[in-house]
Design a protein around this motif. Structure first.
Motif, mmCIF file in Angstrom:
data_model
loop_
_atom_site.group_PDB
_atom_site.id
_atom_site.type_symbol
_atom_site.label_atom_id
_atom_site.label_comp_id
_atom_site.label_asym_id
_atom_site.label_seq_id
_atom_site.Cartn_x
_atom_site.Cartn_y
_atom_site.Cartn_z
ATOM 1 N N ASP A 119 110.432 -2.735 -20.409
ATOM 2 C CA ASP A 119 109.181 -2.202 -19.873
ATOM 3 C C ASP A 119 107.700 -2.612 -20.763
ATOM 4 O OD1 ASP A 119 108.436 -0.236 -17.874
ATOM 5 O OD2 ASP A 119 107.646 0.945 -19.244
ATOM 6 N N LEU A 120 107.804 -3.443 -21.417
ATOM 7 C CA LEU A 120 106.775 -3.986 -22.039
ATOM 8 C C LEU A 120 105.956 -4.767 -21.121
ATOM 9 C CD1 LEU A 120 105.250 -3.376 -24.562
ATOM 10 C CD2 LEU A 120 106.256 -5.241 -25.601
ATOM 11 N N GLY A 121 106.565 -5.578 -20.586
ATOM 12 C CA GLY A 121 106.029 -6.712 -19.626
ATOM 13 C C GLY A 121 107.169 -7.002 -18.537
ATOM 14 N N GLU A 122 106.559 -7.829 -17.765
ATOM 15 C CA GLU A 122 107.781 -8.289 -16.636
ATOM 16 C C GLU A 122 107.473 -9.728 -16.217
ATOM 17 O OE1 GLU A 122 105.390 -6.947 -12.769
ATOM 18 O OE2 GLU A 122 106.044 -5.234 -14.138
ATOM 19 N N GLU A 123 108.451 -10.369 -15.686
ATOM 20 C CA GLU A 123 108.791 -11.783 -15.271
ATOM 21 C C GLU A 123 107.329 -11.961 -14.601
ATOM 22 O OE1 GLU A 123 111.563 -14.776 -13.151
ATOM 23 O OE2 GLU A 123 112.475 -13.138 -14.087
ATOM 24 N N GLY A 124 106.500 -12.900 -15.172
ATOM 25 C CA GLY A 124 105.524 -13.442 -14.321
ATOM 26 C C GLY A 124 104.502 -12.814 -14.730
#
Length: 184
Positions: A77-82
């Motif tokens: 949940d820290l970041g996402e693809e792209g």
């Protein structure tokens, strides 16, 4: 068995666990969150680090039943693809990983640290990561990655002319504290 509800990455999960079930096993085996890794199961390596109510916690030493009512955040949940988190991006750009097994724990530990210390020295970064082990690297690139992410994250928060804080999304706070940007 204990019936509990764990909130992970904003989603409630109802599950039945043995009272002795460790949070790491509930996350991985019961809910399918495979970002946090099982390393030593004795809090020595940090591969299992997640955030519980915003604090970095080694999930191999936390009982799942004790985490009920808390907000748990994993690397997923820290970041996402792209749209990677600055730490995820800097670990990639600075070659702060080799096999990647320790990386989720390193990133989650560093994320909490940079919230508390947005402009750390290299020595402070090393101290913050003392509880996380990497068997592949010499740590130099990991420290470089955290330092790079700190610079990027600090650049996203610039002082406003009225003494408040302006984030790159335009939100401001009069007390000078960083502003959480959220959708209304």
């Amino acid at each position: 068995m204990e019936d509990i509800t764990l909130t992970v990455n904003g989603t409630d999960h109802e599950l039945s666990v043995e009272p002795r079930t460790l949070l790491i096993h509930a996350l991985r085996d019961e809910m399918g969150y495979t970002g946090p890794n099982v390393g030593c199961e004795s809090s020595m390596c940090g591969a299992c680090t997640v955030h519980v109510d915003g604090r970095a916690v080694k999930a191999c030493t936390e009982l799942a039943v004790r985490a009920e009512g808390s907000e748990i955040t994993t690397i997923e949940d820290l970041g996402e693809e792209g749209d990677l988190h600055p730490l995820q991006k800097s670990f990639q750009e600075e070659h702060g990983l080799q096999c990647g097994y320790c990386t989720p724990g390193m990133v989650m530990t560093a994320a909490e640290f940079l919230e508390e210390e947005p402009d750390p020295s290299r020595e402070e970064i090393r101290e913050a990561l003392e509880g996380n082990l990497c068997r592949c690297t010499g740590y130099q690139n990991i420290v470089n990655a955290v330092e790079s992410a700190a610079a990027e994250m600090s650049a996203a928060v610039e002082p406003a002319t009225d003494g408040g804080t302006v984030r790159d999304d335009g939100a401001t706070a009069d007390d000078g504290a960083p502003v959480e940007s959220g959708g209304d």
